[in-house]
Design a protein around this motif. Structure first.
Motif, mmCIF file in Angstrom:
data_model
loop_
_atom_site.group_PDB
_atom_site.id
_atom_site.type_symbol
_atom_site.label_atom_id
_atom_site.label_comp_id
_atom_site.label_asym_id
_atom_site.label_seq_id
_atom_site.Cartn_x
_atom_site.Cartn_y
_atom_site.Cartn_z
ATOM 1 N N THR A 9 60.120 -3.164 39.853
ATOM 2 C CA THR A 9 60.065 -3.384 38.409
ATOM 3 C C THR A 9 61.451 -3.285 37.793
ATOM 4 O O THR A 9 61.822 -4.067 36.910
ATOM 5 C CB THR A 9 59.136 -2.332 37.752
ATOM 6 O OG1 THR A 9 57.915 -2.282 38.471
ATOM 7 C CG2 THR A 9 58.867 -2.670 36.302
ATOM 8 N N PHE A 10 62.222 -2.309 38.274
ATOM 9 C CA PHE A 10 63.609 -2.096 37.822
ATOM 10 C C PHE A 10 63.705 -1.998 36.300
ATOM 11 O O PHE A 10 64.565 -2.613 35.671
ATOM 12 C CB PHE A 10 64.546 -3.193 38.368
ATOM 13 C CG PHE A 10 64.511 -3.297 39.871
ATOM 14 C CD1 PHE A 10 65.163 -2.361 40.664
ATOM 15 C CD2 PHE A 10 63.793 -4.315 40.501
ATOM 16 C CE1 PHE A 10 65.105 -2.437 42.059
ATOM 17 C CE2 PHE A 10 63.728 -4.395 41.892
ATOM 18 C CZ PHE A 10 64.394 -3.465 42.670
ATOM 19 N N LYS A 44 50.026 -2.636 37.526
ATOM 20 C CA LYS A 44 50.436 -1.566 38.454
ATOM 21 C C LYS A 44 50.388 -0.211 37.770
ATOM 22 O O LYS A 44 50.194 0.809 38.400
ATOM 23 C CB LYS A 44 51.888 -1.783 38.928
ATOM 24 C CG LYS A 44 52.071 -2.820 40.011
ATOM 25 C CD LYS A 44 53.456 -2.737 40.652
ATOM 26 C CE LYS A 44 54.569 -3.148 39.716
ATOM 27 N NZ LYS A 44 55.866 -3.334 40.411
ATOM 28 N N GLU A 73 58.198 -11.633 40.515
ATOM 29 C CA GLU A 73 57.052 -11.254 41.349
ATOM 30 C C GLU A 73 55.828 -11.222 40.430
ATOM 31 O O GLU A 73 55.748 -10.389 39.535
ATOM 32 C CB GLU A 73 57.276 -9.861 41.961
ATOM 33 C CG GLU A 73 56.111 -9.389 42.813
ATOM 34 C CD GLU A 73 56.168 -7.895 43.159
ATOM 35 O OE1 GLU A 73 56.728 -7.101 42.400
ATOM 36 O OE2 GLU A 73 55.607 -7.545 44.220
ATOM 37 N N LYS A 79 52.793 -11.238 48.357
ATOM 38 C CA LYS A 79 53.915 -10.800 49.210
ATOM 39 C C LYS A 79 54.169 -11.743 50.379
ATOM 40 O O LYS A 79 55.305 -12.118 50.633
ATOM 41 C CB LYS A 79 53.645 -9.406 49.784
ATOM 42 C CG LYS A 79 53.995 -8.326 48.840
ATOM 43 C CD LYS A 79 55.045 -7.379 49.266
ATOM 44 C CE LYS A 79 55.675 -6.823 48.034
ATOM 45 N NZ LYS A 79 54.761 -6.652 46.902
ATOM 46 N N ASP A 96 57.849 5.226 48.701
ATOM 47 C CA ASP A 96 56.628 5.453 47.926
ATOM 48 C C ASP A 96 55.582 4.379 48.265
ATOM 49 O O ASP A 96 54.398 4.531 47.941
ATOM 50 C CB ASP A 96 56.899 5.496 46.412
ATOM 51 C CG ASP A 96 57.860 4.425 45.915
ATOM 52 O OD1 ASP A 96 58.766 4.019 46.668
ATOM 53 O OD2 ASP A 96 57.709 3.980 44.764
ATOM 54 N N VAL A 118 65.563 11.348 40.160
ATOM 55 C CA VAL A 118 65.686 10.379 39.067
ATOM 56 C C VAL A 118 64.574 9.345 39.178
ATOM 57 O O VAL A 118 64.253 8.871 40.270
ATOM 58 C CB VAL A 118 67.088 9.712 39.043
ATOM 59 C CG1 VAL A 118 67.405 9.027 40.358
ATOM 60 C CG2 VAL A 118 67.217 8.759 37.871
HETATM 61 N N1 C2G Z 1 63.524 3.746 43.918
HETATM 62 C C1 C2G Z 1 64.318 4.646 44.634
HETATM 63 N N2 C2G Z 1 64.642 5.852 44.088
HETATM 64 C C2 C2G Z 1 64.192 6.204 42.856
HETATM 65 C C3 C2G Z 1 63.403 5.311 42.124
HETATM 66 C C4 C2G Z 1 63.077 4.073 42.681
HETATM 67 O O1 C2G Z 1 64.735 4.358 45.775
HETATM 68 N N3 C2G Z 1 64.520 7.420 42.384
HETATM 69 C C5 C2G Z 1 63.160 2.455 44.523
HETATM 70 C C6 C2G Z 1 61.648 2.272 44.695
HETATM 71 O O2 C2G Z 1 61.195 2.942 45.862
HETATM 72 C C7 C2G Z 1 61.521 0.764 44.782
HETATM 73 C C8 C2G Z 1 62.692 0.262 43.890
HETATM 74 O O3 C2G Z 1 63.566 1.393 43.698
HETATM 75 O O4 C2G Z 1 61.746 0.315 46.125
HETATM 76 C C9 C2G Z 1 62.178 -0.225 42.556
HETATM 77 O O5 C2G Z 1 61.426 0.819 41.974
HETATM 78 P P1 C2G Z 1 60.406 0.492 40.803
HETATM 79 O O6 C2G Z 1 61.102 -0.243 39.736
HETATM 80 O O7 C2G Z 1 59.672 1.748 40.465
HETATM 81 O O8 C2G Z 1 59.432 -0.550 41.505
HETATM 82 P P2 C2G Z 1 57.873 -0.493 41.729
HETATM 83 O O9 C2G Z 1 57.180 -0.474 40.404
HETATM 84 O O10 C2G Z 1 57.549 0.539 42.739
HETATM 85 O O11 C2G Z 1 57.605 -1.958 42.286
HETATM 86 O O12 C2G Z 1 55.717 -5.170 45.118
HETATM 87 C C10 C2G Z 1 56.005 -3.827 44.972
HETATM 88 C C11 C2G Z 1 56.406 -3.431 43.640
HETATM 89 O O13 C2G Z 1 56.693 -4.499 42.800
HETATM 90 C C12 C2G Z 1 57.400 -2.296 43.615
#
Ligand code: C2G
Length: 130
Positions: A9-10, A44, A73, A79, A96, A118
């Motif tokens: 999501t970033f 999600k 996405e 996927k 996760d 974080v």
């Molecule tokens: N991440 C990380 N460390 C954190 C926070 C996030 O390494 N402290 C990583 C997550 O594990 C993920 C990426 O950063 O691989 C993006 O995190 P999110 O934006 O939370 O993405 P998410 O909602 O988990 O989307 O198809 C799968 C999803 O779209 C993943």
């Protein structure tokens, strides 16, 4: 070239996201990133909206060194289609998601450890970062 693919999501881009992207980029020659649409994120996250629009989140991800291309996405269920489309050799996800994508047909799946202390959630709450 070795093609790496990851998703996320970033929202409110932070150091955990940056490190994840840079470690993913280091695994190959090209890194392609699927950025979740607003609609997918709502599904999600139980209806919770993102802070930043999808175009802005894509712009932030594209600005990270090592990122070759970004695309939207639209569904977690697409996927395999995305893997096939970019011709990915390695699918990278934060741990996760460990085990969640094991059915995807791709030469390698790597779950990278998350950066501790974080998260978008902690930022939204305004908690100090360790
Ligand atoms: N991440 C990380 N460390 C954190 C926070 C996030 O390494 N402290 C990583 C997550 O594990 C993920 C990426 O950063 O691989 C993006 O995190 P999110 O934006 O939370 O993405 P998410 O909602 O988990 O989307 O198809 C799968 C999803 O779209 C993943």
């Amino acid at each position: 070239p070795v093609i790496v693919l990851t998703f996320g999501t970033f929202d409110m881009m932070h150091v955990g996201h940056v490190r994840l992207l840079q470690r993913a980029a280091a695994l190959g020659d090209e890194l392609h990133v699927g950025v979740s649409t607003v609609a997918l994120t709502k599904r999600k996250r139980n209806g919770r909206k993102t802070i930043f629009k999808q175009d802005t989140r894509m712009e932030m991800v594209a600005a990270i060194r090592g990122v070759t291309s970004v695309f939207l996405e639209e569904s977690l269920d697409l996927k395999q289609a995305y893997v096939d489309k970019v011709g990915a050799h390695i699918l990278v996800m934060g741990d996760d998601w460990k085990g969640k994508f094991d059915r995807i047909k791709v030469p390698e799946i790597i779950y990278l450890p998350r950066t501790q202390g974080v998260s978008t959630t902690s930022l939204r709450k305004g908690r100090p970062i360790k």
